[in-house]
Design a protein around this motif. Structure first.
Motif, mmCIF file in Angstrom:
data_model
loop_
_atom_site.group_PDB
_atom_site.id
_atom_site.type_symbol
_atom_site.label_atom_id
_atom_site.label_comp_id
_atom_site.label_asym_id
_atom_site.label_seq_id
_atom_site.Cartn_x
_atom_site.Cartn_y
_atom_site.Cartn_z
ATOM 1 N N SER A 53 10.765 -94.930 23.797
ATOM 2 C CA SER A 53 10.612 -96.322 23.347
ATOM 3 C C SER A 53 9.146 -96.702 23.183
ATOM 4 C CB SER A 53 11.301 -97.278 24.328
ATOM 5 O OG SER A 53 10.692 -97.209 25.602
ATOM 6 N N LYS A 54 8.932 -97.838 22.562
ATOM 7 C CA LYS A 54 7.582 -98.324 22.297
ATOM 8 C C LYS A 54 6.961 -98.934 23.548
ATOM 9 C CE LYS A 54 8.313 -99.086 17.359
ATOM 10 N NZ LYS A 54 9.228 -97.949 17.276
ATOM 11 N N ARG A 55 5.622 -99.106 23.511
ATOM 12 C CA ARG A 55 4.886 -99.557 24.694
ATOM 13 C C ARG A 55 4.109 -100.841 24.409
ATOM 14 N NH1 ARG A 55 2.484 -93.816 27.105
ATOM 15 N NH2 ARG A 55 4.263 -92.539 26.457
ATOM 16 N N SER A 65 9.354 -103.333 26.772
ATOM 17 C CA SER A 65 8.107 -102.606 26.510
ATOM 18 C C SER A 65 6.901 -103.174 27.261
ATOM 19 C CB SER A 65 7.797 -102.601 25.004
ATOM 20 O OG SER A 65 7.632 -103.919 24.517
ATOM 21 N N GLU A 93 1.353 -101.053 18.690
ATOM 22 C CA GLU A 93 1.781 -101.145 20.086
ATOM 23 C C GLU A 93 0.627 -101.561 21.005
ATOM 24 O OE1 GLU A 93 4.235 -97.825 21.426
ATOM 25 O OE2 GLU A 93 4.598 -97.215 19.345
ATOM 26 N N GLU A 137 14.851 -102.495 17.472
ATOM 27 C CA GLU A 137 14.487 -101.662 16.328
ATOM 28 C C GLU A 137 15.687 -100.848 15.874
ATOM 29 O OE1 GLU A 137 11.941 -98.215 16.854
ATOM 30 O OE2 GLU A 137 12.548 -98.019 18.960
ATOM 31 N N LEU A 180 4.093 -105.904 20.866
ATOM 32 C CA LEU A 180 4.183 -105.287 19.553
ATOM 33 C C LEU A 180 3.904 -106.284 18.439
ATOM 34 C CD1 LEU A 180 7.570 -103.415 20.152
ATOM 35 C CD2 LEU A 180 5.266 -102.562 20.626
ATOM 36 N N ASN A 220 10.503 -99.250 13.190
ATOM 37 C CA ASN A 220 9.604 -100.381 13.395
ATOM 38 C C ASN A 220 10.291 -101.519 14.142
ATOM 39 O OD1 ASN A 220 6.936 -99.887 11.980
ATOM 40 N ND2 ASN A 220 8.372 -99.373 10.343
ATOM 41 N N THR A 231 4.288 -100.453 13.052
ATOM 42 C CA THR A 231 4.289 -101.219 14.294
ATOM 43 C C THR A 231 3.029 -100.890 15.078
ATOM 44 O OG1 THR A 231 6.704 -101.210 14.401
ATOM 45 C CG2 THR A 231 5.527 -101.636 16.458
ATOM 46 N N ARG A 253 15.989 -97.174 15.240
ATOM 47 C CA ARG A 253 15.164 -95.998 15.489
ATOM 48 C C ARG A 253 15.112 -95.072 14.276
ATOM 49 N NH1 ARG A 253 18.192 -95.071 21.083
ATOM 50 N NH2 ARG A 253 16.713 -95.939 22.578
ATOM 51 N N TYR A 267 7.799 -98.151 29.223
ATOM 52 C CA TYR A 267 8.501 -97.404 28.198
ATOM 53 C C TYR A 267 9.482 -96.441 28.847
ATOM 54 C CZ TYR A 267 5.209 -93.796 29.666
ATOM 55 O OH TYR A 267 4.493 -92.897 30.412
#
Length: 497
Positions: A413-415, A390, A432, A35, A418, A119, A430, A37, A402
């Motif tokens: 960070s994202k989990r 993730s 998650e 991504e 995705l 995203n 996005t 950020r 994450y």
């Protein structure tokens, strides 16, 4: 279509070759994502996704692991680490089971799409549980996506500014695709940078001198000729005549290129005298004999960009006169124009165009060239590009993972798994934790087990990156431009694509 002149096993940060010893012993899946950020107060709030197809074709697709390369890597890493940490057995298993192809799946945003920062842009996961360590092994190469994404994004920001002023001062967007010329070839770090950055600029414009970028678009994005240029002088071709023969140098260029456009750098000595006494006096009749198809483009190349350009255009008005266009702005005769290629960046081009319009001049009169600010004065932090794990699977069970540094929440960070979707309000977002619906997912499987499954032509990419009405709104320029509720109902701006 894999590269044969490099060793994929050596194309990573060296510490990564020890990671197969660090993951939990029962791990079978590693899933990661890339991504740009979101950053509070960032200059850019959206990005143009571009360049993955090149990296896949050049470095990752096909049979890229061989016994010879395994042995080369084994010797190299033994010398590098001074201990035996290279996973020779794992790589040989990959060679035997997949004939040297990578058991990896990559899903990505279609190239050219405009995505709000923060995203997911692409995801990577292993397709064989024995090769869980491979997902983040290829991070090093894939994160180099930061460069074409950043160039394409900056180039499009230039296009927004130019389109806004051109529309306001001429009533149309005719010729917009030629308003920003890529002068950056000599200013980048390598031939490959020139190719990647040059091609990224061609997502938005068709004007360039960076041959490497044109060739990349030709070879990797199915575009026979993506960019165009005109004959142009440089200082060596002018000063080689000597100062006393400056007029002869200019006249010779008019003789050499009588039927097509020609650009002439005119500041070797005194740009203002050159415009007033040579172009506007001694060679005035020769200039006026030319046509719109054989336009003379005068290039200042020093001094304050705004003040110099304004003075030049005023001198040319005195010498050649001007007319008013349909929206009441002044335009020089069609046989003469100006290109400003020195000191150009997003701030200076906005300043110049605003000053021109304040003085009653249409943006039709000028072109711009950009080098280092377009292709070189950027880095991975310009758009805060990151690649993070993730989701993992161990002993048949999935787990969302994450990072959440207490010292910098922006690096959280994202989990989970995705997906990317456009929600009911028209915003791209996005989803998650694996909660996304497959039928809504904008991510497309582009690579699996060594094979490229989806390719994009530059024509398709340009359509994805086209400007819309809201792109020309000054209020949107510095705001999060992620709402596209009725984007499919909007008309493409006049003259675009």
């Amino acid at each position: 279509m894999a590269a044969s002149d490099y060793n994929f096993l050596l194309a990573t940060d060296s510490y990564k070759i020890t990671h197969y010893k660090q993951y939990p012993p029962d791990l079978s899946k590693v899933y990661s994502y890339f991504e740009c950020r979101r950053k509070k107060g960032a200059q850019f709030n959206e990005v143009v996704f571009f360049g993955l197809q090149y990296l896949l074709k050049k470095y990752i697709a096909g049979r890229i692991v061989t016994e010879e390369k395994i042995q080369e890597a084994k010797v190299f890493y033994q010398m590098h680490f001074k201990q035996s940490v290279f996973d020779e057995e794992g790589w040989r298993k990959l060679l035997e089971r997949y004939d040297g192809c990578l058991p990896i799946r990559i899903k990505a945003v279609p190239e050219g799409k405009i995505i709000p920062r923060g995203n997911v842009l692409f995801t990577v996961e292993n397709t064989d549980p024995d090769f869980y360590w491979l997902t983040n092994y290829i991070e090093t190469m894939l994160v180099q996506m930061w460069y074409p994404i950043t160039v394409a994004t900056i180039s499009r920001e230039f296009k927004k500014i130019l389109a806004k002023h051109l529309k306001a001062t001429s009533g149309s967007l005719e010729g917009l695709e030629f308003k920003l010329h890529d002068f950056g070839y000599r200013g980048v770090s390598s031939q490959e940078s020139a190719a990647l950055g040059g091609a990224a600029h061609l997502v938005n414009f068709s004007s360039t001198d960076t041959v490497a970028g044109i060739l990349m678009a030709q070879r990797y994005y199915s575009c026979p000729m993506a960019g165009f240029s005109i004959p142009a002088a440089e200082h060596s071709t002018i000063i080689s005549w000597g100062r006393s023969r400056e007029k002869d140098a200019y006249e010779y260029l008019l003789d050499q290129f009588p039927s097509g456009p020609v650009a002439v750098v005119s500041d070797s000595y005194d740009i203002f005298k050159a415009c007033k006494h040579i172009w506007g006096d001694k060679l005035k009749e020769r200039v006026m004999e030319r046509s719109e198809d054989a336009v003379l483009v005068i290039r200042p190349d020093s001094g304050d960009p705004t003040e110099t350009l304004l003075e030049v255009i005023k001198i040319l008005e005195e010498c050649f006169s001007c007319s008013l266009n349909s929206v009441g702005y002044k335009v020089l005769p069609s046989y003469i124009r100006i290109i400003q290629g020195d000191g150009i960046d997003l701030c200076s081009v906005e300043k110049i165009l605003k000053k021109l319009s304040d003085e009653g001049w249409s943006a039709e009169n000028v072109f711009f060239g950009c080098g280092s600010a377009l292709l070189q004065k950027i880095n991975r932090d310009t758009l805060n590009c990151a690649f993070k794990c993730s989701y993992v699977e161990s002993s048949g069970k999935g787990m969302d993972v994450y990072k959440q540094p207490v010292t910098d929440p922006s690096k959280g960070s994202k989990r989970g798994r995705l997906s990317l979707r456009r929600n009911s309000d028209g915003f791209i977002e996005t989803v998650e934790r694996g909660a996304g619906k497959p039928e809504e997912d904008m991510l497309v499987t582009v690579f699996e087990n060594g094979t490229i499954l989806k390719e994009y032509s530059l024509d398709e990419i340009r359509k994805n990156a086209q400007l819309w009405e809201e792109d020309l709104s000054p209020a949107q320029h510095n705001q999060d431009h992620s709402s596209t509720l009725d984007i499919h109902q909007k008309h493409i701006m006049n003259g675009l694509h």
